[in-house]
Design an enzyme around this catalytic site. Structure first.
Site, PDB file in Angstrom:
ATOM      1  N   GLU A  27      59.061 -10.892 -26.544  1.00  0.00           N
ATOM      2  CA  GLU A  27      57.914 -11.084 -25.666  1.00  0.00           C
ATOM      3  C   GLU A  27      56.737 -11.685 -26.419  1.00  0.00           C
ATOM      4  O   GLU A  27      56.509 -11.374 -27.588  1.00  0.00           O
ATOM      5  CB  GLU A  27      57.431  -9.759 -25.047  1.00  0.00           C
ATOM      6  N   THR A  28      55.987 -12.510 -25.716  1.00  0.00           N
ATOM      7  CA  THR A  28      54.652 -12.929 -26.134  1.00  0.00           C
ATOM      8  C   THR A  28      53.685 -12.497 -25.042  1.00  0.00           C
ATOM      9  O   THR A  28      53.890 -12.814 -23.863  1.00  0.00           O
ATOM     10  CB  THR A  28      54.561 -14.445 -26.336  1.00  0.00           C
TER      11      THR A  28
END
Length: 265
Positions: A46-47
């Site tokens: 995830e970002t």
């Protein structure tokens, strides 16, 4: 354009364990296309991108390398870690979201981060998809489902650790992912999380799915506070508290900074 970026290992007190997330603080939103390109370039599970609403409130969005995600626990913990330790936010922050409402996160004196999330308890299903059964090497004891994933329950931790999966078949379950779980040997319960349709083959530690796992195991074990372990190659530990009256789940974990830098886009 120059943007700050942080990478934090979440749900661990040691580098190279838990689940890594990138955090990109923004002054204002950039395009969805650019956020997706940044997340794909980072190639982490995830970002998270955040924009400040007020002094202790931020809007948060999460992107995997493939798509925007409705809800991500470990990247929320990682973002709170950055705010508390590097961006001068006091010991409580509210995250507003597009899909799952308000998320309240606080910092304890011992450095642990406490996240209060909406409960996403799974429910039994009548018909188990054939791709799910064919995509796992061990037949399930029980299958449930919430808005995020199919919950495959096994008899033992050993089965959770040993089950093999076929990504091409599990991908057919989109938009749903798959979590496998059992009562733990040392922890109260263990799990693994497969999400080929939305992010990758196996996620190291998945905070969001514990808003479903915790209430399920709370009922099975007749406990409201539980220790959880996600048995991926990196591994990760969570403390879960379940409040059925408010339909909320509290997750407690730690974070470790890996990187602070800049990206140019």
């Amino acid at each position: 354009m120059k943007l700050d970026i942080f990478i934090v290992d979440a749900f661990t007190d040691a580098q190279f364990k838990g689940n890594s997330a990138a955090i990109v603080p923004l002054e204002q939103w950039i395009s969805d296309e650019l956020m997706q390109k940044i997340a794909s370039e980072n190639n982490l599970s995830e970002t998270a991108f955040i924009v400040k609403n007020s002094s202790n409130s931020y809007h948060i969005r999460w992107f995997s390398p493939l798509t925007e995600i409705d809800f991500c626990g470990h990247a929320t913990l990682a973002t709170a870690f950055v705010l508390f330790n590097h961006l001068d936010v006091s010991n409580e922050v509210e995250f507003t979201t597009n899909k799952v409402g308000s998320l309240i996160v606080t910092s304890q004196n011992d450095g642990k981060i406490v996240m209060n999330f909406p409960m996403q308890k799974p429910e039994p299903i009548l018909h188990v998809p054939t791709d799910l059964l064919a995509g796992l090497s061990i037949a399930p004891k029980k299958v449930l489902k919430n808005r995020q994933a199919y919950f495959v329950v096994y008899n033992t931790q050993h089965e959770v650790e040993q089950v093999a999966y076929q990504s091409d078949l599990l991908k057919q379950l989109a938009p749903f992912d798959v979590v496998v779980t059992a009562k733990g040997d040392d922890a109260d319960f263990v799990s693994r999380y497969f999400w080929p349709a939305n992010g990758g083959d196996e996620d190291p530690v998945t905070g969001s799915i514990h808003t479903g796992l915790a209430p399920f195991w709370a009922e099975q074990l007749n406990k409201r506070s539980l220790n959880a372990y996600q048995a991926s190659a990196r591994g990760g530990s969570l403390i879960c508290h379940v409040d059925f009256d408010s339909a909320r789940v509290t997750l407690v974990g730690e974070g470790v900074l890996y990187l602070k830098g800049c990206i140019f886009v």
